[in-house]
Motif scaffolding. Structure first.
Motif, PDB file in Angstrom:
ATOM      1  N   ASP A 173       0.865  -1.191   0.000  1.00 52.61           N
ATOM      2  CA  ASP A 173       0.000   0.000   0.000  1.00 52.61           C
ATOM      3  C   ASP A 173       0.892   1.229   0.000  1.00 52.61           C
ATOM      4  OD1 ASP A 173      -2.281  -1.622   0.777  1.00 52.61           O
ATOM      5  OD2 ASP A 173      -1.424  -1.637   2.790  1.00 52.61           O
ATOM      6  N   LYS A 174       0.228   2.376  -0.115  1.00 55.47           N
ATOM      7  CA  LYS A 174       0.961   3.628   0.101  1.00 55.47           C
ATOM      8  C   LYS A 174       0.741   3.992   1.557  1.00 55.47           C
ATOM      9  CE  LYS A 174       1.327   5.651  -4.422  1.00 55.47           C
ATOM     10  NZ  LYS A 174       0.684   6.457  -5.423  1.00 55.47           N
ATOM     11  N   ALA A 175       1.786   3.892   2.352  1.00 55.02           N
ATOM     12  CA  ALA A 175       1.624   4.130   3.798  1.00 55.02           C
ATOM     13  C   ALA A 175       1.973   5.572   4.151  1.00 55.02           C
ATOM     14  CB  ALA A 175       2.495   3.158   4.575  1.00 55.02           C
ATOM     15  N   ASP A 176       1.052   6.208   4.879  1.00 61.04           N
ATOM     16  CA  ASP A 176       1.254   7.587   5.321  1.00 61.04           C
ATOM     17  C   ASP A 176       1.803   7.548   6.757  1.00 61.04           C
ATOM     18  OD1 ASP A 176       1.029  10.213   6.143  1.00 61.04           O
ATOM     19  OD2 ASP A 176      -1.157  10.195   6.258  1.00 61.04           O
ATOM     20  N   ILE A 180      -0.017   7.855  10.478  1.00 61.08           N
ATOM     21  CA  ILE A 180      -0.002   6.719  11.405  1.00 61.08           C
ATOM     22  C   ILE A 180       0.522   7.176  12.773  1.00 61.08           C
ATOM     23  CG2 ILE A 180       1.056   4.467  11.892  1.00 61.08           C
ATOM     24  CD1 ILE A 180       1.051   3.940   8.850  1.00 61.08           C
ATOM     25  N   LEU A 209       4.939   9.529   1.244  1.00 56.76           N
ATOM     26  CA  LEU A 209       4.271   8.230   1.414  1.00 56.76           C
ATOM     27  C   LEU A 209       5.294   7.142   1.067  1.00 56.76           C
ATOM     28  CD1 LEU A 209       0.878   8.888  -0.427  1.00 56.76           C
ATOM     29  CD2 LEU A 209       1.309   8.985   2.017  1.00 56.76           C
ATOM     30  N   ASP A 213       3.352  -2.160   3.675  1.00 56.65           N
ATOM     31  CA  ASP A 213       2.092  -2.648   4.224  1.00 56.65           C
ATOM     32  C   ASP A 213       1.661  -1.723   5.366  1.00 56.65           C
ATOM     33  OD1 ASP A 213       0.143  -4.042   5.715  1.00 56.65           O
ATOM     34  OD2 ASP A 213       0.825  -5.937   4.880  1.00 56.65           O
ATOM     35  N   LYS A 214       0.622  -0.927   5.088  1.00 49.45           N
ATOM     36  CA  LYS A 214       0.134   0.068   6.053  1.00 49.45           C
ATOM     37  C   LYS A 214      -0.104  -0.518   7.438  1.00 49.45           C
ATOM     38  CE  LYS A 214      -3.367   1.934   3.793  1.00 49.45           C
ATOM     39  NZ  LYS A 214      -4.513   2.662   3.296  1.00 49.45           N
ATOM     40  N   LYS A 215      -0.835  -1.626   7.464  1.00 46.92           N
ATOM     41  CA  LYS A 215      -1.218  -2.232   8.751  1.00 46.92           C
ATOM     42  C   LYS A 215       0.020  -2.676   9.533  1.00 46.92           C
ATOM     43  CE  LYS A 215      -5.798  -2.473   8.337  1.00 46.92           C
ATOM     44  NZ  LYS A 215      -6.745  -2.042   9.347  1.00 46.92           N
ATOM     45  N   LYS A 218       2.098   0.135  10.806  1.00 45.80           N
ATOM     46  CA  LYS A 218       1.442   0.688  11.999  1.00 45.80           C
ATOM     47  C   LYS A 218       1.815  -0.163  13.227  1.00 45.80           C
ATOM     48  CE  LYS A 218      -2.793   2.246  13.988  1.00 45.80           C
ATOM     49  NZ  LYS A 218      -4.174   1.954  14.203  1.00 45.80           N
TER      50      LYS A 218
END
Lengths: 328, 123
Positions: A173-176, A180, A209, A213-215, A218
């Motif tokens: 994903d594109k993780a911000d 977060i 960004l 993996d966003k999750k 985090k």
């Protein structure tokens, strides 16, 4: 030059790991003499001894049969010891398969009721909130918090098992990262206030960004910040700093908490590790957080380091590539 | 504007009730099925705009249902979101290979996030 040093470090670490029989035995859950590396060394030694004996025999008895006998001897030794190695590898593979099946089953069985619980509470608190009084909402929020903790625990255990069997899957994903970190700060606001900890988040430049993996990212940030909050005493401070450097982003979480004893710092990223000073002060914790954190960062193409002084504080920094690496 | 029709195929009554009620409140028309075979029949009859599909299901598992949906001319363009609690690399790869648009692990997502993914897939 840097690349050469990295390659050299990788090779030496690989050789060290291959011959670190104690660690290998611990990881595989067997005795030292049952590890493939030990059996391999035994085979090499046995072949060397056999060759030496044959050499001395052939030196005294000049006969063509000696060569044949020597070859037969080597083949017999290779077959016997090689058979042991194959057998032990088969046992590990079988154990791994069973573990993998267990992970799959446990994952489904444990997560299904937890997802149902979480969604029911979310539905009640978002779409049926008007029918509830303040006290009911407060009780439901407590239940929600407990269910999230239980879910986190199950996720940690399953992630650790997945890492062990090489099955940890990362989304793209594109993780911000900025968003977060702000979300984690918001989620921990009451705890930060209760402990009167000053929390700051500094951006040295614009935080881009990152493809990750966003999750899971985090989880990484949550583990580092939660640890900092947990292990920092009242009226302490936590500084989070983000900086873009070339094609990487560097995030550091610094606290002035209890720190990690210097003799235990080598084991910080090991599974189930908990510092002796943390065990005395806090009964909670599985010792899986940093193990999972390191694995997620490395699997995302990054690296993590830390420095810590007992009684003074700790600083954990990790780097992530901004663009997605071709090989993940 | 006509509301979009979502078919939820899941054998866990709590999951399909909470997700179904949430999506209804978000303006979707929701239909559900509690096993793979009846899910496939409902998909053929109702022609939903999107299907939310679990993997471990009685009478036909999610992979089999997905395979048959992708074979059928009238359904093959319908986006399918797999919503499950199996999260291994093999499961995800298999789902993507069979043509699922997204693979979501239930316990990792809130209802709001699942709804957002559904809206994204419909656009």
């Amino acid at each position: 030059m840097k690349l050469k040093i990295k390659l050299y470090q990788k090779i030496t670490r690989h050789i060290y790991d291959d011959f670190n029989l104690k660690k290998q035995a611990y990881n595989l859950g067997v005795e030292v003499w049952q590890t493939p590396s030990f059996l391999f060394i035994c085979m090499g030694l046995a072949i060397m001894v056999a060759m030496a004996v044959v050499y001395f025999v052939s030196f005294h008895y000049d006969s063509p049969f000696v060569l044949i006998i020597s070859e037969v001897l080597v083949v017999i030794i290779m077959l016997i010891v090689g058979g042991f190695i194959i057998k032990s590898v088969e046992i590990f593979a079988q154990a791994n398969k069973t573990k993998s099946e267990f992970i799959s089953l446990a994952s489904h069985q444990l997560k299904t009721p937890l997802a149902g619980l979480k969604w029911s509470l979310e539905f009640l608190l978002s779409k049926r909130r008007n029918g509830l009084n303040k006290e009911q909402i407060s009780i439901l929020k407590d239940i929600e918090e407990l269910s999230l903790k239980m879910e986190q625990l199950v996720s940690d255990l399953l992630d650790a098992a997945r890492i062990d069997s090489g099955e940890l899957f990362l989304n793209k994903d594109k993780a911000d990262l900025e968003g977060i970190i702000e979300e984690i700060e918001k989620n921990n606001l009451s705890l930060l206030k209760a402990k009167k900890i000053s929390f700051s988040f500094k951006r040295k430049n614009k935080v881009p960004l990152v493809m990750a993996d966003k999750k899971r990212i985090k989880v990484v940030l949550d583990n580092l910040i939660s640890n900092a909050i947990q292990y920092t005493s009242n009226e302490g401070m936590i500084n989070v700093e983000a900086e873009k450097k070339d094609d990487k982003i560097k995030i550091c979480v610094k606290d002035n908490g209890i720190g990690i004893p210097s003799d235990q710092q080598k084991r910080v990223f090991e599974k189930f590790f908990r510092g002796t000073n943390t065990e005395k002060l806090f009964s909670r914790g599985t010792g899986l957080g940093l193990y999972i954190t390191k694995n997620i960062v490395e699997k995302s193409g990054g690296e993590i380091q830390f420095k810590s002084i007992e009684g003074v504080g700790s600083e954990f920094c990790f780097w992530l590539p901004i663009e997605e690496k071709k090989k993940r | 504007m006509k509301s979009k029709k979502i078919l939820i195929i899941d054998d866990d009554p709590i999951i399909f009730k909470t997700l179904g009620d949430f999506l209804s409140e978000e303006g979707f028309q929701v239909i559900s099925a509690i096993d793979g075979l009846s899910g496939l029949e409902k998909a053929q009859k109702e022609k939903p705009d999107l299907i939310v599909l679990d993997i471990i299901l009685p009478r036909k598992n999610g992979y089999e249902v997905l395979e048959e949906i992708k074979k059928e001319e009238s359904l093959k363009k319908t986006p399918v979101i797999l919503l499950t609690n199996l999260g291994s690399l093999n499961d995800v790869e298999k789902a993507v290979k069979l043509g699922a648009v997204t693979y979501l692990v239930k316990s990792d997502y809130s209802l709001k996030e699942v709804a957002a993914k559904i809206k994204e897939a419909l656009n």
